[in-house]
Design a protein around this motif. Structure first.
Motif, PDB file in Angstrom:
ATOM      1  N   GLY A 141     -30.092  56.539 -19.469  1.00  8.46           N
ATOM      2  CA  GLY A 141     -31.185  56.372 -20.423  1.00  8.46           C
ATOM      3  C   GLY A 141     -31.438  54.881 -20.567  1.00  8.46           C
ATOM      4  O   GLY A 141     -30.563  54.065 -20.224  1.00  8.46           O
ATOM      5  N   GLY A 142     -32.570  54.522 -21.082  1.00  9.29           N
ATOM      6  CA  GLY A 142     -32.905  53.105 -21.230  1.00  9.29           C
ATOM      7  C   GLY A 142     -31.968  52.413 -22.210  1.00  9.29           C
ATOM      8  O   GLY A 142     -31.227  53.079 -22.959  1.00  9.29           O
ATOM      9  N   PRO A 143     -32.018  51.081 -22.222  1.00  9.80           N
ATOM     10  CA  PRO A 143     -31.211  50.338 -23.189  1.00  9.80           C
ATOM     11  C   PRO A 143     -31.640  50.723 -24.606  1.00  9.80           C
ATOM     12  O   PRO A 143     -32.822  50.659 -24.925  1.00  9.80           O
ATOM     13  N   ALA A 145     -31.385  53.755 -25.891  1.00  5.77           N
ATOM     14  CA  ALA A 145     -31.846  55.153 -25.978  1.00  5.77           C
ATOM     15  C   ALA A 145     -30.905  56.010 -26.837  1.00  5.77           C
ATOM     16  O   ALA A 145     -31.284  57.099 -27.284  1.00  5.77           O
ATOM     17  N   GLY A 146     -29.676  55.517 -27.028  1.00  7.01           N
ATOM     18  CA  GLY A 146     -28.731  56.265 -27.869  1.00  7.01           C
ATOM     19  C   GLY A 146     -27.591  56.883 -27.064  1.00  7.01           C
ATOM     20  O   GLY A 146     -26.918  57.805 -27.545  1.00  7.01           O
ATOM     21  N   LYS A 147     -27.315  56.365 -25.893  1.00  6.33           N
ATOM     22  CA  LYS A 147     -26.251  56.916 -25.033  1.00  6.33           C
ATOM     23  C   LYS A 147     -24.885  56.824 -25.725  1.00  6.33           C
ATOM     24  O   LYS A 147     -24.157  57.819 -25.818  1.00  6.33           O
ATOM     25  N   LYS A 259     -37.073  48.598 -30.897  1.00  2.00           N
ATOM     26  CA  LYS A 259     -36.814  48.528 -32.356  1.00  2.00           C
ATOM     27  C   LYS A 259     -35.308  48.693 -32.625  1.00  2.00           C
ATOM     28  O   LYS A 259     -34.701  47.929 -33.376  1.00  2.00           O
ATOM     29  N   ARG A 260     -34.707  49.695 -31.949  1.00  3.37           N
ATOM     30  CA  ARG A 260     -33.273  49.956 -32.165  1.00  3.37           C
ATOM     31  C   ARG A 260     -32.413  48.776 -31.703  1.00  3.37           C
ATOM     32  O   ARG A 260     -31.447  48.408 -32.361  1.00  3.37           O
ATOM     33  N   LEU A 261     -32.768  48.222 -30.554  1.00  2.01           N
ATOM     34  CA  LEU A 261     -31.954  47.128 -30.009  1.00  2.01           C
ATOM     35  C   LEU A 261     -32.031  45.882 -30.885  1.00  2.01           C
ATOM     36  O   LEU A 261     -31.019  45.198 -31.090  1.00  2.01           O
ATOM     37  N   THR A 308     -35.912  60.531 -29.032  1.00  2.00           N
ATOM     38  CA  THR A 308     -36.757  59.854 -30.023  1.00  2.00           C
ATOM     39  C   THR A 308     -36.386  60.246 -31.463  1.00  2.00           C
ATOM     40  O   THR A 308     -36.380  59.380 -32.344  1.00  2.00           O
ATOM     41  N   PRO A 309     -36.058  61.522 -31.699  1.00  2.00           N
ATOM     42  CA  PRO A 309     -35.701  61.881 -33.088  1.00  2.00           C
ATOM     43  C   PRO A 309     -34.392  61.231 -33.538  1.00  2.00           C
ATOM     44  O   PRO A 309     -33.738  60.549 -32.737  1.00  2.00           O
ATOM     45  N   GLY A 310     -34.002  61.511 -34.770  1.00  2.00           N
ATOM     46  CA  GLY A 310     -32.761  60.948 -35.316  1.00  2.00           C
ATOM     47  C   GLY A 310     -31.523  61.461 -34.563  1.00  2.00           C
ATOM     48  O   GLY A 310     -31.597  62.468 -33.837  1.00  2.00           O
ATOM     49  N   LYS A 313     -30.447  65.327 -34.661  1.00  2.00           N
ATOM     50  CA  LYS A 313     -31.320  66.227 -33.901  1.00  2.00           C
ATOM     51  C   LYS A 313     -31.048  66.071 -32.387  1.00  2.00           C
ATOM     52  O   LYS A 313     -31.003  67.068 -31.655  1.00  2.00           O
ATOM     53  N   VAL A 314     -30.862  64.838 -31.977  1.00  2.00           N
ATOM     54  CA  VAL A 314     -30.583  64.584 -30.550  1.00  2.00           C
ATOM     55  C   VAL A 314     -29.254  65.237 -30.158  1.00  2.00           C
ATOM     56  O   VAL A 314     -29.133  65.843 -29.087  1.00  2.00           O
ATOM     57  N   TYR A 315     -28.297  65.161 -31.068  1.00  2.00           N
ATOM     58  CA  TYR A 315     -26.990  65.740 -30.751  1.00  2.00           C
ATOM     59  C   TYR A 315     -27.060  67.266 -30.641  1.00  2.00           C
ATOM     60  O   TYR A 315     -26.451  67.877 -29.763  1.00  2.00           O
TER      61      TYR A 315
HETATM   62  N1  LIG Z   1     -31.435  58.932 -32.312  1.00  2.00           N
HETATM   63  C1  LIG Z   1     -31.400  57.726 -32.866  1.00  2.00           C
HETATM   64  N2  LIG Z   1     -32.305  57.381 -33.795  1.00  2.00           N
HETATM   65  C2  LIG Z   1     -32.284  56.161 -34.363  1.00  2.00           C
HETATM   66  N3  LIG Z   1     -31.380  55.208 -34.071  1.00  2.00           N
HETATM   67  C3  LIG Z   1     -30.464  55.493 -33.139  1.00  2.00           C
HETATM   68  C4  LIG Z   1     -30.434  56.764 -32.504  1.00  2.00           C
HETATM   69  N4  LIG Z   1     -29.416  56.767 -31.617  1.00  2.00           N
HETATM   70  C5  LIG Z   1     -28.851  55.553 -31.711  1.00  2.00           C
HETATM   71  N5  LIG Z   1     -29.459  54.796 -32.630  1.00  2.00           N
HETATM   72  C6  LIG Z   1     -29.157  53.395 -32.969  1.00  2.00           C
HETATM   73  O1  LIG Z   1     -29.810  52.618 -31.969  1.00  2.00           O
HETATM   74  C7  LIG Z   1     -28.958  51.585 -31.483  1.00  2.00           C
HETATM   75  C8  LIG Z   1     -28.722  51.802 -30.013  1.00  2.00           C
HETATM   76  O2  LIG Z   1     -27.950  52.981 -29.836  1.00  2.00           O
HETATM   77  P1  LIG Z   1     -26.817  53.047 -28.736  1.00  2.00           P
HETATM   78  O3  LIG Z   1     -26.157  54.375 -28.862  1.00  2.00           O
HETATM   79  O4  LIG Z   1     -25.952  51.853 -28.834  1.00  2.00           O
HETATM   80  O5  LIG Z   1     -27.716  52.978 -27.422  1.00  2.00           O
HETATM   81  P2  LIG Z   1     -27.370  52.749 -25.901  1.00  2.00           P
HETATM   82  O6  LIG Z   1     -25.903  53.047 -25.741  1.00  2.00           O
HETATM   83  O7  LIG Z   1     -28.219  53.711 -25.178  1.00  2.00           O
HETATM   84  O8  LIG Z   1     -27.706  51.340 -25.623  1.00  2.00           O
HETATM   85  C9  LIG Z   1     -27.707  51.659 -32.343  1.00  2.00           C
HETATM   86  O9  LIG Z   1     -27.802  50.701 -33.337  1.00  2.00           O
HETATM   87  C10 LIG Z   1     -27.709  53.079 -32.891  1.00  2.00           C
HETATM   88  O10 LIG Z   1     -27.094  53.133 -34.146  1.00  2.00           O
END
Ligand SMILES: Nc1ncnc2c1ncn2[C@@H]1O[C@H](COP(=O)(O)OP(=O)(O)O)[C@@H](O)[C@H]1O
Ligand SMILES: O=c1ccn([C@@H]2O[C@H](COP(=O)(O)OP(=O)(O)O)[C@@H](O)[C@H]2O)c(=O)[nH]1
Length: 330
Positions: A141-143, A145-147, A259-261, A308-310, A313-315
């Motif tokens: 998944g992209g940087p 993405a929540g991996k 936004k998350r990063l 994209t969801p929280g 929900k993704v889990y």
């Molecule tokens: N489904 C989500 N919705 C909103 N924020 C998220 C979600 N999943 C992860 N995050 C947050 O986004 C950031 C990146 O998540 P992370 O799991 O570290 O991503 P990755 O490993 O893909 O780079 C973290 O700060 C995390 O808490």
């Protein structure tokens, strides 16, 4: 959604990674053929020079001797025939030595920092771990993405071993005395991919450590997070470490990931969670990593989850998909 389409169309316009890999392989083997032929020429030239000068010396000696023959009469002509065979033997020895050298070089490991060595065709080999003992799931998944977030939950609930390629690289980067520290730092800052030998070796070592320290008799289940990000890594890993069972792909629009990063960057201390590095990482993801996802998609191994969801929900969706693939008791 728009970004998903952008990824797809960009991936479609990217040349097949297989083509790239096989071209690189062809170029590498052509280069090694050229190298071998240069070696051969050099050896032949050297042995010829050596042989002819020795031959001349031999002739010289023979002439000297003959001129010193009492009576002053020239030596019979056929004495040259007698000195010919040692030179044939010398040529044979030199060629034999060359063949030995070539064969020894074939067994040498490639240099990890050399990109051509990185793509050189490895001798066909059996993976270190059998897929009947070891389950490997690539988490892509992209940087942002929540991996990592989803992997942590799967570890908590299902006892997977989580290996993040990025974490392993950062640990190696900070390890005192590591010869790859600076190289890794530069790659991570620029969103580039570290040469595959380094990452594959780190992953294989971590898997070996886990398996040898667990009480499961060499069996284990691994979530390999953020790897493979490039086709050569995928090919190498499956060839020397273990074939993957499936790919869990978290799909998220770029805007959301950014936004998350940026939010994560406030506390993560990571050198690449800043606007400039993020832009480069997105580019690498689209151009280099999406072709890996496409490759596994063609093999029918990809399970795609919209991230994209929280996180909850993704889990929920992740578990549903894993149950579908592995059954209720995965
Ligand atoms: N489904 C989500 N919705 C909103 N924020 C998220 C979600 N999943 C992860 N995050 C947050 O986004 C950031 C990146 O998540 P992370 O799991 O570290 O991503 P990755 O490993 O893909 O780079 C973290 O700060 C995390 O808490
Ligand atoms: O197989 C890999 C995995 C990661 N990286 C590097 O490590 C960085 C961070 O990766 P990580 O998975 O930790 O973070 P993400 O970008 O997914 O948030 C990447 O941008 C790459 O520079 C790499 O070179 N090879």
């Amino acid at each position: 959604m728009a970004s998903r389409q952008a990824f797809r169309s960009l991936a479609a316009s990217t040349p097949s990674s297989y083509t790239t890999t096989s071209t690189t392989l062809r170029a590498a083997s052509a280069a090694s053929r050229r190298c071998a032929s240069t070696l051969q020429n050099t050896t032949t030239r050297r042995s010829t020079q050596w042989t002819s000068s020795t031959f001349q010396q031999g002739q010289g000696r023979s002439n000297k001797r003959s001129y010193s023959t009492p009576g002053g009469s020239p030596p019979p002509r056929d004495t040259n025939k007698i000195s010919f065979w040692p030179f044939v033997a010398l040529i044979a020895l030199t060629s034999g030595g060359y063949m030995l050298l070539v064969n020894r070089r074939k067994d040498m490991p490639p240099n990890p920092t050399s990109s051509s060595a990185a793509a050189a065709p490895a001798p066909s080999t059996t993976p270190a771990f059998s897929p009947s003992d070891v389950t490997v799931i690539f988490v892509l998944g992209g940087p942002g993405a929540g991996k990592g977030t989803q992997c942590a939950r799967l570890v908590r609930d299902y006892g997977f071993t989580h290996l993040s390629a990025g974490d392993l690289l950062r640990a190696e980067q900070d390890r005192p005395g590591s010869q790859y520290g600076q190289l890794i730092r530069d790659c991570i800052k620029n969103g580039a991919i570290v040469p595959m030998e380094v990452t594959v070796a780190l992953l294989e070592n971590a898997m070996r450590d886990t398996l040898s320290s667990s009480k499961t008799g060499g069996k284990g289940r691994f979530l390999i997070d953020g790897f493979p990000r490039k086709m050569d890594q995928a090919v190498k890993f499956e060839e020397v470490v273990c074939p993957a069972k499936m790919v869990l792909f978290y799909d998220c629009p770029e805007q959301e990931m950014e936004k998350r990063l940026l939010e994560r960057g406030k506390t993560s201390g990571r050198e690449d969670d800043n606007a400039e590095s993020i832009r480069k990482r997105f580019r690498t993801f689209v151009e280099t990593s999406m072709p890996v996802v496409d490759h596994y998609e063609r093999e029918g191994k990809v399970v795609k989850v919209d991230s994209t969801p929280g996180p909850d929900k993704v889990y929920e969706e992740t578990r549903k998909q894993l149950r579908r693939v592995f059954g209720d008791k995965f």
